[in-house]
Design an enzyme around this catalytic site. Sequence first.
Site, PDB file in Angstrom:
ATOM      1  N   GLY A  10       0.728  -0.933   0.184  1.00 18.45           N
ATOM      2  CA  GLY A  10       0.128   0.215  -0.128  1.00 18.45           C
ATOM      3  C   GLY A  10       0.787   1.229   0.027  1.00 18.45           C
ATOM      4  O   GLY A  10       0.557   2.127   0.763  1.00 18.45           O
ATOM      5  N   SER A  12       1.027   3.574  -2.525  1.00 22.80           N
ATOM      6  CA  SER A  12       0.522   4.410  -3.364  1.00 22.80           C
ATOM      7  C   SER A  12       0.205   5.840  -2.743  1.00 22.80           C
ATOM      8  O   SER A  12       0.499   6.851  -3.215  1.00 22.80           O
ATOM      9  CB  SER A  12      -0.792   3.948  -4.219  1.00 22.80           C
ATOM     10  OG  SER A  12      -1.739   3.759  -3.152  1.00 22.80           O
ATOM     11  N   ASP A  54      -1.266  -6.516  -5.117  1.00 25.68           N
ATOM     12  CA  ASP A  54      -2.508  -6.533  -4.648  1.00 25.68           C
ATOM     13  C   ASP A  54      -2.744  -7.380  -3.415  1.00 25.68           C
ATOM     14  O   ASP A  54      -2.454  -8.616  -3.601  1.00 25.68           O
ATOM     15  CB  ASP A  54      -3.943  -6.505  -5.454  1.00 25.68           C
ATOM     16  CG  ASP A  54      -5.116  -6.696  -4.950  1.00 25.68           C
ATOM     17  OD1 ASP A  54      -5.397  -6.852  -3.931  1.00 25.68           O
ATOM     18  OD2 ASP A  54      -6.079  -6.092  -5.714  1.00 25.68           O
ATOM     19  N   SER A 132      -1.800  -1.201  12.289  1.00 26.31           N
ATOM     20  CA  SER A 132      -3.082  -1.579  13.017  1.00 26.31           C
ATOM     21  C   SER A 132      -3.896  -0.154  13.033  1.00 26.31           C
ATOM     22  O   SER A 132      -3.713   0.642  12.099  1.00 26.31           O
ATOM     23  CB  SER A 132      -3.040  -2.217  14.176  1.00 26.31           C
ATOM     24  OG  SER A 132      -4.268  -2.345  15.044  1.00 26.31           O
ATOM     25  N   TYR A 146     -14.689  -2.381  10.341  1.00 23.42           N
ATOM     26  CA  TYR A 146     -13.438  -1.862  10.584  1.00 23.42           C
ATOM     27  C   TYR A 146     -12.625  -2.333  11.769  1.00 23.42           C
ATOM     28  O   TYR A 146     -11.257  -2.778  11.656  1.00 23.42           O
ATOM     29  CB  TYR A 146     -12.862  -0.409  10.202  1.00 23.42           C
ATOM     30  CG  TYR A 146     -11.707   0.159  10.151  1.00 23.42           C
ATOM     31  CD1 TYR A 146     -10.714  -0.242   9.432  1.00 23.42           C
ATOM     32  CD2 TYR A 146     -11.233   1.155  11.276  1.00 23.42           C
ATOM     33  CE1 TYR A 146      -9.483   0.385   9.445  1.00 23.42           C
ATOM     34  CE2 TYR A 146     -10.006   1.577  11.282  1.00 23.42           C
ATOM     35  CZ  TYR A 146      -9.094   1.337  10.270  1.00 23.42           C
ATOM     36  OH  TYR A 146      -7.777   1.738  10.169  1.00 23.42           O
ATOM     37  N   SER A 149     -11.722  -5.845  12.038  1.00 24.47           N
ATOM     38  CA  SER A 149     -10.616  -6.287  11.054  1.00 24.47           C
ATOM     39  C   SER A 149      -9.198  -6.164  11.762  1.00 24.47           C
ATOM     40  O   SER A 149      -8.352  -6.742  11.697  1.00 24.47           O
ATOM     41  CB  SER A 149     -10.683  -5.860   9.678  1.00 24.47           C
ATOM     42  OG  SER A 149     -10.212  -4.458   9.852  1.00 24.47           O
ATOM     43  N   LYS A 150      -9.275  -4.804  12.510  1.00 26.00           N
ATOM     44  CA  LYS A 150      -7.948  -4.464  13.145  1.00 26.00           C
ATOM     45  C   LYS A 150      -7.795  -5.038  14.562  1.00 26.00           C
ATOM     46  O   LYS A 150      -6.739  -5.484  14.932  1.00 26.00           O
ATOM     47  CB  LYS A 150      -7.929  -2.992  13.565  1.00 26.00           C
ATOM     48  CG  LYS A 150      -7.931  -2.044  12.171  1.00 26.00           C
ATOM     49  CD  LYS A 150      -6.547  -2.314  11.521  1.00 26.00           C
ATOM     50  CE  LYS A 150      -6.276  -1.430  10.449  1.00 26.00           C
ATOM     51  NZ  LYS A 150      -5.201  -1.790   9.354  1.00 26.00           N
ATOM     52  N   THR A 181      -4.311  11.411   5.837  1.00 24.06           N
ATOM     53  CA  THR A 181      -4.003  10.775   4.573  1.00 24.06           C
ATOM     54  C   THR A 181      -5.351  10.695   3.841  1.00 24.06           C
ATOM     55  O   THR A 181      -6.318  11.250   4.344  1.00 24.06           O
ATOM     56  CB  THR A 181      -3.723   9.511   4.707  1.00 24.06           C
ATOM     57  OG1 THR A 181      -4.634   8.536   5.471  1.00 24.06           O
ATOM     58  CG2 THR A 181      -2.234   9.095   5.878  1.00 24.06           C
TER      59      THR A 181
HETATM   60  N1  LIG Z   1      -5.364   7.481   8.338  1.00 25.01           N
HETATM   61  C1  LIG Z   1      -5.833   7.223   9.499  1.00 25.01           C
HETATM   62  O1  LIG Z   1      -6.305   8.092  10.034  1.00 25.01           O
HETATM   63  C2  LIG Z   1      -5.330   5.986  10.017  1.00 25.01           C
HETATM   64  C3  LIG Z   1      -5.547   5.655  11.284  1.00 25.01           C
HETATM   65  C4  LIG Z   1      -5.037   4.470  11.718  1.00 25.01           C
HETATM   66  C5  LIG Z   1      -4.569   3.407  11.062  1.00 25.01           C
HETATM   67  N2  LIG Z   1      -4.670   3.546   9.772  1.00 25.01           N
HETATM   68  C6  LIG Z   1      -4.010   2.268   8.779  1.00 25.01           C
HETATM   69  O2  LIG Z   1      -3.186   2.904   7.882  1.00 25.01           O
HETATM   70  C7  LIG Z   1      -2.856   2.148   6.979  1.00 25.01           C
HETATM   71  C8  LIG Z   1      -2.484   3.028   5.497  1.00 25.01           C
HETATM   72  O3  LIG Z   1      -3.672   3.952   5.428  1.00 25.01           O
HETATM   73  P1  LIG Z   1      -3.346   5.471   5.159  1.00 25.01           P
HETATM   74  O4  LIG Z   1      -3.995   6.249   6.370  1.00 25.01           O
HETATM   75  O5  LIG Z   1      -2.110   5.826   4.716  1.00 25.01           O
HETATM   76  O6  LIG Z   1      -4.482   5.475   4.064  1.00 25.01           O
HETATM   77  P2  LIG Z   1      -4.388   5.628   2.363  1.00 25.01           P
HETATM   78  O7  LIG Z   1      -3.730   6.946   2.158  1.00 25.01           O
HETATM   79  O8  LIG Z   1      -5.807   5.399   2.074  1.00 25.01           O
HETATM   80  O9  LIG Z   1      -3.574   4.434   2.029  1.00 25.01           O
HETATM   81  C9  LIG Z   1      -4.046   3.238   1.956  1.00 25.01           C
HETATM   82  C10 LIG Z   1      -3.254   2.284   0.952  1.00 25.01           C
HETATM   83  O10 LIG Z   1      -3.770   0.923   1.200  1.00 25.01           O
HETATM   84  C11 LIG Z   1      -3.738   0.627  -0.196  1.00 25.01           C
HETATM   85  N3  LIG Z   1      -4.650  -0.687  -0.375  1.00 25.01           N
HETATM   86  C12 LIG Z   1      -6.116  -0.580  -0.305  1.00 25.01           C
HETATM   87  N4  LIG Z   1      -6.459  -2.226  -0.503  1.00 25.01           N
HETATM   88  C13 LIG Z   1      -5.383  -2.551  -1.066  1.00 25.01           C
HETATM   89  C14 LIG Z   1      -5.296  -3.891  -1.910  1.00 25.01           C
HETATM   90  N5  LIG Z   1      -6.136  -4.771  -1.856  1.00 25.01           N
HETATM   91  N6  LIG Z   1      -3.854  -4.347  -2.086  1.00 25.01           N
HETATM   92  C15 LIG Z   1      -2.812  -3.156  -1.871  1.00 25.01           C
HETATM   93  N7  LIG Z   1      -2.836  -2.357  -1.555  1.00 25.01           N
HETATM   94  C16 LIG Z   1      -4.125  -1.712  -1.098  1.00 25.01           C
HETATM   95  C17 LIG Z   1      -4.172   1.759  -0.879  1.00 25.01           C
HETATM   96  O11 LIG Z   1      -3.805   1.447  -2.498  1.00 25.01           O
HETATM   97  P3  LIG Z   1      -4.640   2.017  -3.510  1.00 25.01           P
HETATM   98  O12 LIG Z   1      -4.349   3.393  -3.835  1.00 25.01           O
HETATM   99  O13 LIG Z   1      -4.651   1.095  -4.628  1.00 25.01           O
HETATM  100  O14 LIG Z   1      -6.236   1.873  -3.005  1.00 25.01           O
HETATM  101  C18 LIG Z   1      -3.095   2.722  -0.485  1.00 25.01           C
HETATM  102  O15 LIG Z   1      -1.760   2.662  -0.859  1.00 25.01           O
HETATM  103  C19 LIG Z   1      -4.162   1.277   6.733  1.00 25.01           C
HETATM  104  O16 LIG Z   1      -4.044   0.099   7.245  1.00 25.01           O
HETATM  105  C20 LIG Z   1      -5.013   2.058   7.960  1.00 25.01           C
HETATM  106  O17 LIG Z   1      -6.069   1.254   8.316  1.00 25.01           O
HETATM  107  C21 LIG Z   1      -4.857   4.958   9.206  1.00 25.01           C
END
Ligand SMILES: NC(=O)c1ccc[n+]([C@@H]2O[C@H](COP(=O)([O-])OP(=O)(O)OC[C@H]3O[C@@H](n4cnc5c(N)ncnc54)[C@H](OP(=O)(O)O)[C@@H]3O)[C@@H](O)[C@H]2O)c1
Length: 274
Positions: A10, A12, A54, A132, A146, A149-150, A181
């Site tokens: 992930g 991207s 993926d 997580s 959600y 899952s976590k 993000t």
């Molecule tokens: N932002 C928050 O507030 C927050 C808080 C706590 C935890 N998190 C966790 O942090 C992690 C990263 O999230 P983020 O905040 O950086 O959000 P984000 O910018 O939306 O990034 C999520 C990433 O996961 C990828 N992804 C989704 N489905 C996928 C799949 N089937 N295979 C491969 N990649 C996939 C997305 O790729 P695509 O571009 O291809 O969709 C993207 O690169 C997640 O596990 C999230 O649960 C986030």
Amino acid sequence: MQPKTVLITGSSSGIGRATADAFLDEGWEVYATARNPADVETLGERGCSIATLDVTEDDDVERVVDRILDEQGRIDCLVNNAGYAQFGPIEDVPADAVHRQFDVNVYGPHRLTRAVLPHMRRRREGTIVNVSSVAGRLAFPGGGVYCGSKFALEAMTDALRAEVDEYGVDAVLIEPGPVETAFTDRAADELEGVERSGAYESFYEVFEDTQAIGGGGPGAVPPERVAEDIVDAASSTKPASRVPVGTLARVSVLGRFVPDAARDRLFSLLDRLR
Ligand SMILES: NC(=O)c1ccc[n+]([C@@H]2O[C@H](COP(=O)([O-])OP(=O)(O)OC[C@H]3O[C@@H](n4cnc5c(N)ncnc54)[C@H](OP(=O)(O)O)[C@@H]3O)[C@@H](O)[C@H]2O)c1
């Protein structure tokens, strides 16, 4: 000396992209992966190796892990970062959406962990970092799928940590609170697929402004802050098992120790205050 190698899912955007940059800055050999390789081209220009992955596809996982072992002969760290949030009241979220959520957030890390472990065990070295969330410690109404899952990711990581300890492998949980993000945009998109029963409209009012839950709300930290903790965990000889990221995360995880009845009353009070 050969640099250490990290595989990140992930990459991207958001935390994954910032993590790739942070490992690069520390001189690691970085494999930044994404569903669409065009999304990680700029990381490639900066010096990352890029690959299509993926996390729901077994063939992708096998191909990428084999490639890294062919090219580098080692994987020192796996960062299971890919993930998204399927929000919605439990009754309204269809079973196939629950399945998709677990396929990415739980089975994805499981697939990757199984793929890298034989190699890490053989070398008697390696760190698996699972991204997580505070949502993996504290469930909240409208976030059951959600959070589920976590929570599952947390439970599997706790078991894993004890299983692989004798092989010199570490397993670390990174638990951010809100991070700035694209997370909230994706969550809003996923919420559109929910079948509204009409029974929980007050929850949708909150979730329609998902900024309150994800990246744009008060107390949110930049993704670089999370990346820093991930690189620290990967670089440490004895990393902490859990790393809450940001003040809000450190305070929120304490909610786990509040008695259920008091926590339920707090959620119902918050609902009335809106
Ligand atoms: N932002 C928050 O507030 C927050 C808080 C706590 C935890 N998190 C966790 O942090 C992690 C990263 O999230 P983020 O905040 O950086 O959000 P984000 O910018 O939306 O990034 C999520 C990433 O996961 C990828 N992804 C989704 N489905 C996928 C799949 N089937 N295979 C491969 N990649 C996939 C997305 O790729 P695509 O571009 O291809 O969709 C993207 O690169 C997640 O596990 C999230 O649960 C986030």
